[in-house]
Write a protein that holds these residues in place. Structure first.
Motif, PDB file in Angstrom:
ATOM      1  N   MET A   1       0.850  -1.186   0.000  1.00 21.60           N
ATOM      2  CA  MET A   1       0.000   0.000   0.000  1.00 21.60           C
ATOM      3  C   MET A   1       0.891   1.243   0.000  1.00 21.60           C
ATOM      4  O   MET A   1       1.776   1.379   0.831  1.00 21.60           O
ATOM      5  CB  MET A   1      -0.890   0.006   1.238  1.00 21.60           C
ATOM      6  N   PRO A   2       0.695   2.195  -0.920  1.00 17.08           N
ATOM      7  CA  PRO A   2       1.515   3.398  -0.946  1.00 17.08           C
ATOM      8  C   PRO A   2       1.253   4.258   0.274  1.00 17.08           C
ATOM      9  O   PRO A   2       0.152   4.252   0.837  1.00 17.08           O
ATOM     10  CB  PRO A   2       1.061   4.095  -2.238  1.00 17.08           C
ATOM     11  N   PRO A   3       2.270   5.019   0.725  1.00 12.29           N
ATOM     12  CA  PRO A   3       2.080   5.859   1.902  1.00 12.29           C
ATOM     13  C   PRO A   3       1.060   6.958   1.654  1.00 12.29           C
ATOM     14  O   PRO A   3       0.923   7.472   0.543  1.00 12.29           O
ATOM     15  CB  PRO A   3       3.483   6.438   2.136  1.00 12.29           C
ATOM     16  N   THR A   4       0.314   7.292   2.682  1.00 11.97           N
ATOM     17  CA  THR A   4      -0.647   8.386   2.618  1.00 11.97           C
ATOM     18  C   THR A   4       0.024   9.643   3.145  1.00 11.97           C
ATOM     19  O   THR A   4       1.090   9.590   3.754  1.00 11.97           O
ATOM     20  CB  THR A   4      -1.867   8.061   3.487  1.00 11.97           C
ATOM     21  N   PRO A   5      -0.592  10.805   2.949  1.00 15.83           N
ATOM     22  CA  PRO A   5      -0.003  12.033   3.490  1.00 15.83           C
ATOM     23  C   PRO A   5       0.183  11.977   5.001  1.00 15.83           C
ATOM     24  O   PRO A   5       1.042  12.643   5.558  1.00 15.83           O
ATOM     25  CB  PRO A   5      -1.017  13.103   3.071  1.00 15.83           C
ATOM     26  N   GLU A   6      -0.670  11.204   5.686  1.00 11.83           N
ATOM     27  CA  GLU A   6      -0.533  11.106   7.137  1.00 11.83           C
ATOM     28  C   GLU A   6       0.559  10.118   7.541  1.00 11.83           C
ATOM     29  O   GLU A   6       0.881   9.973   8.706  1.00 11.83           O
ATOM     30  CB  GLU A   6      -1.864  10.669   7.753  1.00 11.83           C
ATOM     31  N   GLN A   7       1.137   9.405   6.565  1.00  8.59           N
ATOM     32  CA  GLN A   7       2.147   8.406   6.856  1.00  8.59           C
ATOM     33  C   GLN A   7       3.362   8.674   5.978  1.00  8.59           C
ATOM     34  O   GLN A   7       3.579   8.020   4.961  1.00  8.59           O
ATOM     35  CB  GLN A   7       1.601   6.998   6.589  1.00  8.59           C
ATOM     36  N   PRO A   8       4.180   9.675   6.316  1.00  3.86           N
ATOM     37  CA  PRO A   8       5.326  10.032   5.473  1.00  3.86           C
ATOM     38  C   PRO A   8       6.355   8.913   5.437  1.00  3.86           C
ATOM     39  O   PRO A   8       6.448   8.095   6.350  1.00  3.86           O
ATOM     40  CB  PRO A   8       5.885  11.284   6.162  1.00  3.86           C
ATOM     41  N   THR A   9       7.109   8.894   4.360  1.00  3.68           N
ATOM     42  CA  THR A   9       8.155   7.899   4.189  1.00  3.68           C
ATOM     43  C   THR A   9       9.515   8.551   4.381  1.00  3.68           C
ATOM     44  O   THR A   9       9.780   9.625   3.829  1.00  3.68           O
ATOM     45  CB  THR A   9       8.076   7.262   2.791  1.00  3.68           C
ATOM     46  N   ALA A  10      10.382   7.895   5.150  1.00  8.67           N
ATOM     47  CA  ALA A  10      11.735   8.415   5.372  1.00  8.67           C
ATOM     48  C   ALA A  10      12.646   7.914   4.265  1.00  8.67           C
ATOM     49  O   ALA A  10      12.897   6.718   4.161  1.00  8.67           O
ATOM     50  CB  ALA A  10      12.249   7.962   6.736  1.00  8.67           C
ATOM     51  N   ASP A  11      13.123   8.821   3.423  1.00  4.78           N
ATOM     52  CA  ASP A  11      14.084   8.465   2.391  1.00  4.78           C
ATOM     53  C   ASP A  11      15.415   9.120   2.711  1.00  4.78           C
ATOM     54  O   ASP A  11      15.588   9.759   3.761  1.00  4.78           O
ATOM     55  CB  ASP A  11      13.583   8.870   1.005  1.00  4.78           C
ATOM     56  N   THR A  12      16.379   8.973   1.818  1.00  2.84           N
ATOM     57  CA  THR A  12      17.722   9.505   2.073  1.00  2.84           C
ATOM     58  C   THR A  12      17.696  11.014   2.283  1.00  2.84           C
ATOM     59  O   THR A  12      18.377  11.545   3.168  1.00  2.84           O
ATOM     60  CB  THR A  12      18.656   9.145   0.912  1.00  2.84           C
ATOM     61  N   GLU A  39      10.566  -3.249  12.209  1.00  7.57           N
ATOM     62  CA  GLU A  39       9.593  -2.295  12.725  1.00  7.57           C
ATOM     63  C   GLU A  39      10.060  -0.849  12.605  1.00  7.57           C
ATOM     64  O   GLU A  39       9.249   0.048  12.505  1.00  7.57           O
ATOM     65  CB  GLU A  39       9.283  -2.618  14.194  1.00  7.57           C
ATOM     66  N   HIS A  40      11.376  -0.623  12.628  1.00  9.66           N
ATOM     67  CA  HIS A  40      11.891   0.725  12.515  1.00  9.66           C
ATOM     68  C   HIS A  40      12.518   0.925  11.139  1.00  9.66           C
ATOM     69  O   HIS A  40      12.993  -0.014  10.514  1.00  9.66           O
ATOM     70  CB  HIS A  40      12.960   0.996  13.580  1.00  9.66           C
ATOM     71  N   SER A  41      12.502   2.182  10.693  1.00  3.53           N
ATOM     72  CA  SER A  41      13.330   2.571   9.564  1.00  3.53           C
ATOM     73  C   SER A  41      14.680   2.962  10.153  1.00  3.53           C
ATOM     74  O   SER A  41      14.795   3.968  10.849  1.00  3.53           O
ATOM     75  CB  SER A  41      12.688   3.748   8.823  1.00  3.53           C
ATOM     76  N   THR A  42      15.701   2.154   9.894  1.00  6.81           N
ATOM     77  CA  THR A  42      16.982   2.302  10.570  1.00  6.81           C
ATOM     78  C   THR A  42      18.079   2.596   9.562  1.00  6.81           C
ATOM     79  O   THR A  42      18.135   1.975   8.498  1.00  6.81           O
ATOM     80  CB  THR A  42      17.328   1.021  11.363  1.00  6.81           C
ATOM     81  N   LEU A  51      20.632   5.859  13.250  1.00  9.90           N
ATOM     82  CA  LEU A  51      19.405   6.646  13.331  1.00  9.90           C
ATOM     83  C   LEU A  51      18.216   5.720  13.125  1.00  9.90           C
ATOM     84  O   LEU A  51      18.150   4.974  12.153  1.00  9.90           O
ATOM     85  CB  LEU A  51      19.397   7.734  12.261  1.00  9.90           C
ATOM     86  N   ARG A  52      17.282   5.761  14.068  1.00  7.30           N
ATOM     87  CA  ARG A  52      16.065   4.955  13.944  1.00  7.30           C
ATOM     88  C   ARG A  52      14.859   5.879  13.906  1.00  7.30           C
ATOM     89  O   ARG A  52      14.741   6.786  14.729  1.00  7.30           O
ATOM     90  CB  ARG A  52      15.951   3.960  15.091  1.00  7.30           C
ATOM     91  N   LEU A  53      13.978   5.618  12.957  1.00  5.47           N
ATOM     92  CA  LEU A  53      12.788   6.435  12.749  1.00  5.47           C
ATOM     93  C   LEU A  53      11.555   5.560  12.885  1.00  5.47           C
ATOM     94  O   LEU A  53      11.473   4.494  12.273  1.00  5.47           O
ATOM     95  CB  LEU A  53      12.808   7.065  11.351  1.00  5.47           C
ATOM     96  N   ALA A  54      10.607   5.997  13.683  1.00  3.76           N
ATOM     97  CA  ALA A  54       9.342   5.268  13.780  1.00  3.76           C
ATOM     98  C   ALA A  54       8.553   5.516  12.499  1.00  3.76           C
ATOM     99  O   ALA A  54       8.279   6.670  12.152  1.00  3.76           O
ATOM    100  CB  ALA A  54       8.554   5.741  14.990  1.00  3.76           C
ATOM    101  N   PRO A  55       8.162   4.460  11.774  1.00  5.81           N
ATOM    102  CA  PRO A  55       7.428   4.661  10.526  1.00  5.81           C
ATOM    103  C   PRO A  55       5.961   5.024  10.723  1.00  5.81           C
ATOM    104  O   PRO A  55       5.319   5.506   9.803  1.00  5.81           O
ATOM    105  CB  PRO A  55       7.563   3.305   9.821  1.00  5.81           C
ATOM    106  N   ASP A  56       5.430   4.777  11.934  1.00  2.00           N
ATOM    107  CA  ASP A  56       4.044   5.144  12.215  1.00  2.00           C
ATOM    108  C   ASP A  56       3.888   5.403  13.707  1.00  2.00           C
ATOM    109  O   ASP A  56       4.773   5.094  14.505  1.00  2.00           O
ATOM    110  CB  ASP A  56       3.066   4.069  11.735  1.00  2.00           C
ATOM    111  N   GLY A  57       2.748   5.970  14.058  1.00  2.00           N
ATOM    112  CA  GLY A  57       2.522   6.357  15.445  1.00  2.00           C
ATOM    113  C   GLY A  57       2.474   5.194  16.410  1.00  2.00           C
ATOM    114  O   GLY A  57       2.706   5.365  17.607  1.00  2.00           O
TER     115      GLY A  57
END
Length: 304
Positions: A1-12, A39-42, A51-57
């Motif tokens: 499923m593509p990300p929605t505006p409420e679910q930003p994607t962490a890219d480079t 579970e994390h974008s690391t 650096l670890r980023l939570a992909p969702d709330g």
């Protein structure tokens, strides 16, 4: 499923912009995604940071709590835990943590030696010494011990499927009798449990020493057999039981952890092969199954 505006994607580009605000020359430091974990974008940040980023709330609260849990644990354990350099939000409601990078490589790529087993014993000993009340005050949740009988039933159904495809001999589960399940009920008081001691969360040096433990976001106050189970899947049943014994855990707690690991490994492989879990690599799950089912001397329930 593509990300929605409420679910930003962490890219480079997102990572670089964040690092520019956190580190000197952060925009010029080499960054690359970490391939292990889910579970994390690391991201690896140069040679010194992660650096670890939570992909969702849903992930954010655990990531925020982890920083406090590691500070609590650090004085008690004999292995390193990452230190937090900076923490905050990389997008509204989505947490990040920039941590120091620990020395060593994943235990998935390096074997643990006898000295490494002593390191793991120090980890288990230290976790048992952490005051439970302080952990709960930080928001660490309490987890009731799992039912080994329920897990045995699930593993039995999974084993029959695997047996039909030549992946696993279902007869091996007969070792875990109903009588053994009763004897292997929860034995120990609740302690702080890492609750995710898989190989990718253990850093191992070239000489087989365990140098650090990563990713404390799933920590709970609960059954210490869960961490023994995690070690059985991460480094093998023999090393896990030896480490737990060195940490002062008796035979029944060790065997409970061993059977939790064995049943979990059977269920996870079946889930992956038959559609319930599409994320975990099949090869890794097969290796974990072999580790958990290593034969050990302590195969009979005894007083612990």
């Amino acid at each position: 499923m593509p990300p929605t505006p409420e679910q930003p994607t962490a890219d480079t580009d997102t990572v670089r912009r964040l690092l520019e605000s956190l580190l000197q020359d952060g925009g010029a430091i080499e960054v690359r995604p970490v391939t292990e974990g889910g579970e994390h974008s690391t991201w690896w940040v140069g040679a010194q940071h992660v650096l670890r980023l939570a992909p969702d709330g849903r992930i954010s609260p655990g990531l925020r709590r982890e920083v406090r849990v590691r500070d609590l644990v650090r004085p008690y354990v004999t292995v390193a835990v990452p230190a937090c350099v900076a923490a905050g939000e990389w997008a509204p409601g989505l947490a990040y943590a920039l941590d120091t990078r620990l020395a060593g490589e994943s235990a998935e790529g390096r074997d643990v030696t006898a000295a490494g087993e002593e390191d793991l014993a120090g980890l288990l000993t230290g976790l048992r010494a952490v005051p439970v009340g302080r952990a709960v005050a930080l928001g660490v949740p309490k987890a009731a011990p799992r039912s080994l009988e329920n897990l045995r039933r699930a593993a039995g159904a999974a084993a029959r499927k695997l047996d039909g495809d030549g992946e696993f001999d279902a007869e091996r589960l007969r070792q875990l009798t109903g009588h053994a399940v009763v004897q292997l009920g929860p034995q120990a008081d609740a302690v702080l449990v890492h609750h995710d001691l898989k190989g990718e969360h253990l850093t191992v040096s070239a000489d087989g020493r365990v140098r650090g433990v990563l990713d404390w976001a799933d920590a709970v106050v609960g059954d210490p057999a869960e961490d023994i189970a995690g070690l059985a899947i991460a480094v093998g049943a023999r090393a896990a039981v030896r480490s737990a014994t060195l940490a002062g855990y008796g035979p029944r707690v060790c065997l409970r952890g061993l059977w939790l690991a064995r049943c979990d490994a059977v269920v996870r492989l079946a889930d992956r092969l038959y559609g319930a879990d599409g994320a975990s690599p099949v090869g890794l799950l097969r290796v974990q199954l072999e580790r958990a089912w290593e034969a050990i001397l302590l195969e009979l329930v005894s007083e612990g």
